[in-house]
Design an enzyme around this catalytic site. Structure first.
Site, PDB file in Angstrom:
ATOM      1  N   ARG A 150     -21.800   6.644 -10.880  1.00 50.03           N
ATOM      2  CA  ARG A 150     -20.445   6.214 -11.247  1.00 50.03           C
ATOM      3  C   ARG A 150     -19.465   7.390 -11.335  1.00 50.03           C
ATOM      4  O   ARG A 150     -18.250   7.207 -11.247  1.00 50.03           O
ATOM      5  CB  ARG A 150     -20.490   5.447 -12.574  1.00 50.03           C
ATOM      6  N   TYR A 154       5.873  -5.269  -6.641  1.00 48.13           N
ATOM      7  CA  TYR A 154       4.850  -6.105  -5.990  1.00 48.13           C
ATOM      8  C   TYR A 154       4.472  -7.264  -6.931  1.00 48.13           C
ATOM      9  O   TYR A 154       4.244  -7.043  -8.130  1.00 48.13           O
ATOM     10  CB  TYR A 154       3.652  -5.191  -5.724  1.00 48.13           C
ATOM     11  N   ASP A 179       4.825   3.313  -7.786  1.00 50.96           N
ATOM     12  CA  ASP A 179       4.022   2.788  -6.677  1.00 50.96           C
ATOM     13  C   ASP A 179       4.648   3.363  -5.402  1.00 50.96           C
ATOM     14  O   ASP A 179       5.730   2.957  -4.987  1.00 50.96           O
ATOM     15  CB  ASP A 179       4.057   1.253  -6.699  1.00 50.96           C
ATOM     16  N   LYS A 190      -3.454   0.381   2.415  1.00 51.33           N
ATOM     17  CA  LYS A 190      -2.425   0.308   3.473  1.00 51.33           C
ATOM     18  C   LYS A 190      -2.531   1.531   4.397  1.00 51.33           C
ATOM     19  O   LYS A 190      -3.441   1.633   5.176  1.00 51.33           O
ATOM     20  CB  LYS A 190      -1.024   0.184   2.856  1.00 51.33           C
TER      21      LYS A 190
END
Ligand SMILES: Cc1ncc(COP(=O)(O)O)c(C=O)c1O
Length: 390
Positions: free
Chosen positions: A59, A113, A185, A210
């Site tokens: 992890r 968003y 963002d 993206k």
């Protein structure tokens, strides 16, 4: 400006490829792990609690994830570190949770968003965190909204669907003076077109899904922090067990290496399509940050090193059925969520369903992602679509 873009283009290729991680292989390999075996209890204790660069437990990552995180940090001059997340939305959520506590107020840009707004209106609300939405064009006027409980300002520039460009430096200057954390963002621009930390942002967020990945085959997010926010971000993401698979990190790093050339082509083609659409009689408005018809265009012209491939258009007339007819018949544009891959996409925009307080957009809207196909083919396709419509 261009020199700076050129320098970051070199960093895109070289960053994060430490010899001790790559072993001389060009791309840091995929190291898959949950258990790490130690030679002795003493060696296990000496490995500490999972610092970057020391194998500890799956992890905490392996060189595959460390390499990508370091590359993203190096793309943001002035940044202290980057944490990776299984999606862009997970990155947004963790960044907000690393800053906010019950009783705090968050100033959230109105054009954020949709799922970011949903997070504020549901989970944050349930934890007694109050969200006040603000106009993306507010600039230094944000000071008037700051109250005793305001703890963070979230920006997304340009905004989702309507592409308003924010005055990020002005907002960060006010926030810095008032001791308020800023989050951005930065998915549309990436650090190549807008280095956020250098502009004063405390937590710079990317939906790597993206443009960083660039091939529409991986979900991944990142948060890059300025020095004074790094420790809290790191602790919060560790506490929440945030982790990305090495396979996904590998694909994202592979995508990253070609980001600059892909972005240059997305930019060139999207501008050609946007200018063509702006001259079309059936198009009322083109919402592309590099065009003066886009709100906040002056901030884009002052602050950005270029533009990417995503923008919206508002049609002069028609209804939802007309937009569907236009999109359904397109040969070179896929119909689907997301963007930032090599392929072109088209999507109807329904602002009424998403937002409560928007400026009126009289005509129907659609969002286009301009991919790496021939721009002549894309324009001819849209020309046929507009002929079918209305
Ligand atoms: C601007 C923006 N931010 C964040 C996200 C969320 O990213 P992800 O889909 O990886 O959760 C998206 C996804 O479309 C987006 O467009």
């Amino acid at each position: 400006m261009n020199d700076e873009r050129d320098q970051s283009e070199t960093r895109v290729v070289e960053a994060g490829r430490r010899k001790e991680w790559t072993q001389g292989i060009v791309n840091t390999p995929i190291y898959r792990a949950s258990t790490i075996l130690f030679d002795s209890v003493a060696a296990m204790r000496a490995a500490g609690a999972g610092q970057v660069g020391t194998l500890h437990y799956g992890r905490s990552g392996t060189p595959t994830q460390w390499s990508l995180a370091e590359a993203l940090t190096e793309l943001e001059p002035g940044a202290a570190g980057t944490r990776l997340f299984p999606s862009g939305l997970a990155a947004i959520g963790c960044a907000l949770l690393s800053v906010l506590k019950p009783g705090d107020q968050l100033l959230m840009v109105h054009s954020a968003y949709g799922p970011t707004r949903n997070l504020c209106d549901t989970l944050l609300k349930r934890h007694q965190i109050d969200t006040v939405y603000y106009d993306p064009l507010i600039g230094a006027g944000i000071e008037g909204l700051i109250g005793p409980d305001t703890r963070a300002i979230f920006m997304e520039s340009p905004g989702s669907l309507t592409f308003e460009v924010q005055d990020v430096p002005a907002i960060c200057a006010v926030a810095g003076r008032r001791g308020i954390t800023t989050l951005l963002d930065n998915t549309w621009a990436t650090p190549l077109l807008f280095p956020a930390i250098a502009a004063g942002v405390d937590l710079a967020i990317l939906a790597c899904t993206k443009y960083i990945v660039g091939h529409s085959d991986v979900m991944l997010g990142s948060v890059t922090a300025a020095q004074n926010h790094w420790q809290t971000l790191e602790q919060t993401s560790r506490s929440l067990g945030q982790h990305v698979s090495p396979d996904d990190a590998f694909l994202a790093a592979r995508g990253l290496r070609t980001l600059s050339v892909r972005l240059r082509q997305h930019e060139r083609s999207a501008l050609a399509v946007a200018h063509w659409l702006a001259d079309h009689s059936k198009v009322a408005r083109v919402l592309h940050p590099a065009l003066p018809s886009c709100l906040g265009h002056e901030s884009w012209a002052r602050d950005f090193r270029g533009s990417s491939g995503l923008f919206s258009i508002e049609l002069a007339s028609g209804d939802d059925d007309d937009v569907a007819a236009l999109i359904d018949g397109l040969a070179h544009f896929g119909i689907g969520y997301s963007w930032g891959g090599f392929e072109s996409l088209a999507l109807p925009v329904d602002l009424a369903r998403l937002r409560s307080l928007d400026r009126p957009h009289p005509g129907p809207m659609l969002r286009l992602h301009i991919g790496l196909e021939s721009v002549e083919d894309l324009i001819a396709d849209l020309a046929r679509g507009l002929d079918r419509y209305g």
